[in-house]
Design an enzyme around this catalytic site. Structure first.
Site, PDB file in Angstrom:
ATOM      1  N   GLU A 158       0.817  -1.224   0.000  1.00 46.43           N
ATOM      2  CA  GLU A 158       0.000   0.000   0.000  1.00 46.43           C
ATOM      3  C   GLU A 158       0.850   1.274   0.000  1.00 46.43           C
ATOM      4  O   GLU A 158       0.871   2.034   0.985  1.00 46.43           O
ATOM      5  CB  GLU A 158      -0.975   0.010   1.177  1.00 46.43           C
ATOM      6  CG  GLU A 158      -2.086  -1.004   1.023  1.00 46.43           C
ATOM      7  CD  GLU A 158      -3.223  -0.813   2.030  1.00 46.43           C
ATOM      8  OE1 GLU A 158      -3.039  -0.099   3.028  1.00 46.43           O
ATOM      9  OE2 GLU A 158      -4.304  -1.384   1.797  1.00 46.43           O
ATOM     10  N   GLU A 330      -6.525  -7.695  -0.558  1.00 50.92           N
ATOM     11  CA  GLU A 330      -7.049  -7.754   0.813  1.00 50.92           C
ATOM     12  C   GLU A 330      -8.547  -7.454   0.755  1.00 50.92           C
ATOM     13  O   GLU A 330      -8.944  -6.348   0.405  1.00 50.92           O
ATOM     14  CB  GLU A 330      -6.363  -6.713   1.702  1.00 50.92           C
ATOM     15  CG  GLU A 330      -4.869  -6.920   1.826  1.00 50.92           C
ATOM     16  CD  GLU A 330      -4.204  -5.869   2.711  1.00 50.92           C
ATOM     17  OE1 GLU A 330      -4.920  -5.116   3.407  1.00 50.92           O
ATOM     18  OE2 GLU A 330      -2.969  -5.782   2.684  1.00 50.92           O
TER      19      GLU A 330
HETATM   20  C1  GAL Z   1      -4.512  -2.463   4.968  1.00 49.41           C
HETATM   21  C2  GAL Z   1      -3.104  -2.992   5.130  1.00 49.41           C
HETATM   22  C3  GAL Z   1      -3.062  -4.240   5.977  1.00 49.41           C
HETATM   23  C4  GAL Z   1      -3.920  -4.093   7.186  1.00 49.41           C
HETATM   24  C5  GAL Z   1      -5.320  -3.752   6.768  1.00 49.41           C
HETATM   25  C6  GAL Z   1      -6.292  -3.638   7.902  1.00 49.41           C
HETATM   26  O1  GAL Z   1      -4.498  -1.102   4.709  1.00 49.41           O
HETATM   27  O2  GAL Z   1      -2.504  -3.251   3.890  1.00 49.41           O
HETATM   28  O3  GAL Z   1      -1.732  -4.520   6.341  1.00 49.41           O
HETATM   29  O4  GAL Z   1      -3.405  -3.094   8.002  1.00 49.41           O
HETATM   30  O5  GAL Z   1      -5.306  -2.534   6.083  1.00 49.41           O
HETATM   31  O6  GAL Z   1      -7.589  -3.399   7.445  1.00 49.41           O
END
Ligand code: GAL
Length: 673
Positions: A158, A330
């Protein structure tokens, strides 16, 4: 599932969607790994992403590597049949490195050095850190680049998260000066471009250029815009350096980065050009909570509290699909920990989000994370297992998605154009942030409003950049282009599609000055309108407006127009200001919507434009949405009510019923396929 992984760089032009999960072997006892891997496979999961934050476990002391644990973790995961996405761990440089090189830490706009103790604690401009990033990438790729289980890579994590694009450190200042030297060559060219005659800002040499922070009042906007461009270019260069190493030492493996939602801080297209997979991280409920501050749609926020905005994920899927193979690296699996409020998703929401992604061409949907962590910053963030390793509610939905995917056996095309394109440009978004002229005007918000209106009319949309080819579309929309580059201007005038521009189009030059020619520059003549003045209104002031039978309001923005002789007025405000105009140009429509219409009015206008372009309008009830992709019609219901699929959306039923329950999904085969 596992013998058929999506392979974005494969030669085949089609893929079968699959699922994945983010796993942190370093968080759990080794004795647990095999059980976890087997449980993932039993749930139908094919991909696992690892190691993006594991630097201090891999290199606890400078130059001393501990690979053995990762060797064993990879073998265990691969042994269970999982395909691995291995990440470079550069989002989390270890403490020893920061101690050795404290000036690698970024400096915020207030001039404070940011500290160690979370993540993303580095400046993209710091050459010493860039060397470290290349070193760890090389070490990882030398060790695992040829490993048969490593099927893809992710660079860093990110970029830009936690406000880390811009750093006001000395390394950035030196880098910015050099970048300006290459861009302008001569300091007088810079003086002209920035208009430094104003307020006595003239500069004698590139060495005396400062960064645009800590000024008494607003900094020079052209300087601020150039600093954004410079900072964006540093991210692309940082990423490219890793990609070059991975391509050399691990040829044939696709490379991803996981971008974010609602985030314009750097030019993502300039980064994605070096990647194979444009992944992004989708957190629908967290995003809705954050967005409620700006969208002022209390009803939607309430109705979709537990399922997320019905159009926001879709917008990002359509945006990133245009930059490479689309993956969701994710996907929210349950409540998150970082939004203002963190409600539990409604039953069915995880499945809904998964199919929404697949409907937009996602090759892999990977959930964050496998198991909830009982320690440190994200304790309250759900996983597919809870922190005791018992199944959390998200897991059953993932199992269901995988069972359904196995039954449906969807084969989807890697590339497919939608009939409508919406142009999203990073530079224009930066301009709207730097010179909003109204706290309520923001290009991204405008784009999202137009996108939502189209979705409510049953449209499928590509979100494209300013360099895309427009000829393949029936309808092209550019709601928020404060600057229209010359080549795009040519295309907007001559392409085979109907075109609609939004308010404030072409009102700035690339250098962020007012253009000498009439705005919208450079297309004013083709569109038959010239902007005389720009009227920025407080949001609470609604101006009555009418389009055909639709009487409603516009807010926030109006351009006052002068019309050419052959320009038709399609809609006006009650005080006579035209707000929607059309000019026929070579048999195609060139329209201008010069205000910010409310949802009803905008829907009426865009619906008429779709019909005019020969596209079907299928009004979707409530929060029901349609996405057509690869010969299928995917229907999702984000709302709390059961909804009926409109009769106009027909086709053989493959999943679900024509009556879609709250957070339900249906899939139809498009007729004639
Ligand atoms: C994203 C990040 C992850 C985790 C997640 C939590 O922004 O890439 O590592 O922190 O959020 O929702």
């Amino acid at each position: 599932m596992t013998e058929n992984p999506a392979s974005p760089t494969g030669t085949s032009s089609a893929y079968r969607p699959a699922t994945g999960v983010c796993y942190y072997p370093e968080h759990w006892p080794e004795s647990r790994w095999a059980q976890d891997a087997e449980a993932m496979v039993a749930a139908g999961i094919a991909w696992v992403r690892i190691a993006e934050f594991a630097w201090s476990r891999l290199e606890p002391v400078a130059g001393h590597f501990e690979w053995q644990w990762l060797d064993r973790a990879i073998d265990t995961l691969a042994g269970a049949g999982l395909n691995i996405v291995l990440c470079t761990p550069t989002a989390t440089p270890p403490k020893w490195m920061v101690d050795n090189m404290p000036d690698m830490l970024a400096v915020d706009a207030e001039g404070r050095r940011r500290g160690f103790g979370s993540r993303r604690h580095y400046s993209f401009s710091h050459t010493g850190y860039r060397a470290q990033s290349r070193r760890i990438t090389t070490a990882l790729a030398e060790r695992y680049g040829q490993h048969p289980a490593i099927k893809a890579w992710q660079t860093d994590n990110e970029y830009g998260c936690h406000d880390t694009v811009l750093s006001y450190c000395q390394a950035a200042r030196t880098g910015f000066q050099q970048w300006l030297r290459e861009r302008y060559e001569d300091i007088e060219a810079l003086n002209r471009a920035w208009g430094t005659l104003f307020w006595s800002q003239a500069l004698r040499s590139f060495e005396c250029v400062e960064l645009p922070n800590l000024t008494v009042t607003e900094a020079n906007p052209a300087q601020a815009l150039d600093f954004r461009r410079y900072s964006s270019a540093q991210i692309a260069a940082f990423n490219r350096a890793q990609v070059e190493i991975l391509r050399r030492l691990s040829p044939g493996r696709p490379i991803a980065h996981n971008f974010m939602g609602r985030f314009n801080g750097f030019d993502h297209r300039a980064v994605a050009v070096d990647l194979d997979i444009a992944a992004w991280d989708s957190y629908p409920i967290g995003f809705l909570q954050d967005l409620q501050c700006v969208r002022e749609e209390p009803e939607l926020v309430q109705d979709c509290l537990r399922s997320g905005d019905p159009d926001l994920q879709a917008f990002h899927h359509d945006l990133y699909r245009g930059m490479g193979a689309l993956w969701i690296m994710e996907q929210q699996p349950g409540p998150v920990n970082w939004a203002a409020y963190n409600p539990i998703p409604a039953p069915g929401a995880v499945r809904l989000w998964s199919f929404e992604a697949i409907a937009h061409g996602a090759e892999v949907v990977s959930y964050f994370r496998w198991r909830q962590a009982p320690f440190a910053q994200e304790q309250m963030h759900a996983g597919l297992l809870d922190h005791r390793a018992d199944p959390a509610p998200g897991l059953a939905e993932v199992e269901q998605v995988n069972a359904e995917l196995a039954r449906l056996n969807l084969r989807l095309p890697k590339r497919e154009r939608a009939p409508i394109a919406l142009i999203h440009d990073y530079a224009s978004n930066w301009m709207s942030e730097l010179d909003g002229q109204s706290v309520d005007y923001h290009a991204l918000r405008l784009e999202l409003d137009w996108y939502r209106a189209l979705r409510e009319l049953g449209a499928s949309i590509d979100v494209i950049g300013v360099n895309a080819d427009l000829d393949d579309y029936r309808l092209v929309l550019a709601p928020g282009l404060m600057h229209i580059p010359e080549d795009l201007g040519q295309q907007l005038m001559t392409c085979q599609a109907d075109v609609i521009l939004g308010p404030r189009s072409g009102v700035k030059t690339a250098q962020f000055q007012l253009p000498q020619e009439a705005a919208p520059a450079p297309v004013a003549a083709a569109f038959g309108v010239r902007i005389k003045r720009e009227d920025a209104l407080p949001r609470r002031m609604a101006v009555p407006a009418r389009f055909g039978a639709c009487e409603s309001t516009v807010r926030v923005w109006r351009d006052e127009l002068r019309l050419d002789e052959n320009t038709e007025v399609l809609a006006s405000c009650s005080d006579g200001w035209p707000i929607y105009t059309r000019r026929q140009w070579d048999g195609r429509s060139r329209c201008y919507i010069c205000a910010w219409p409310d949802a009803r009015l905008l829907k009426a206008m865009l619906g008429a434009a779709m019909r005019c372009a020969g596209l079907p309008v299928r009004r979707m009830p409530g929060y029901l949405r349609l996405r057509e992709y690869g010969g299928y019609r995917f229907i999702t219901n984000y709302g709390p009510e059961t909804e009926q699929i409109p009769a106009a959306v027909d086709g053989e039923r493959l999943l679900g019923e024509r009556t879609v329950p709250p957070r339900g999904v249906a899939i139809l085969r498009s007729p004639g396929v």
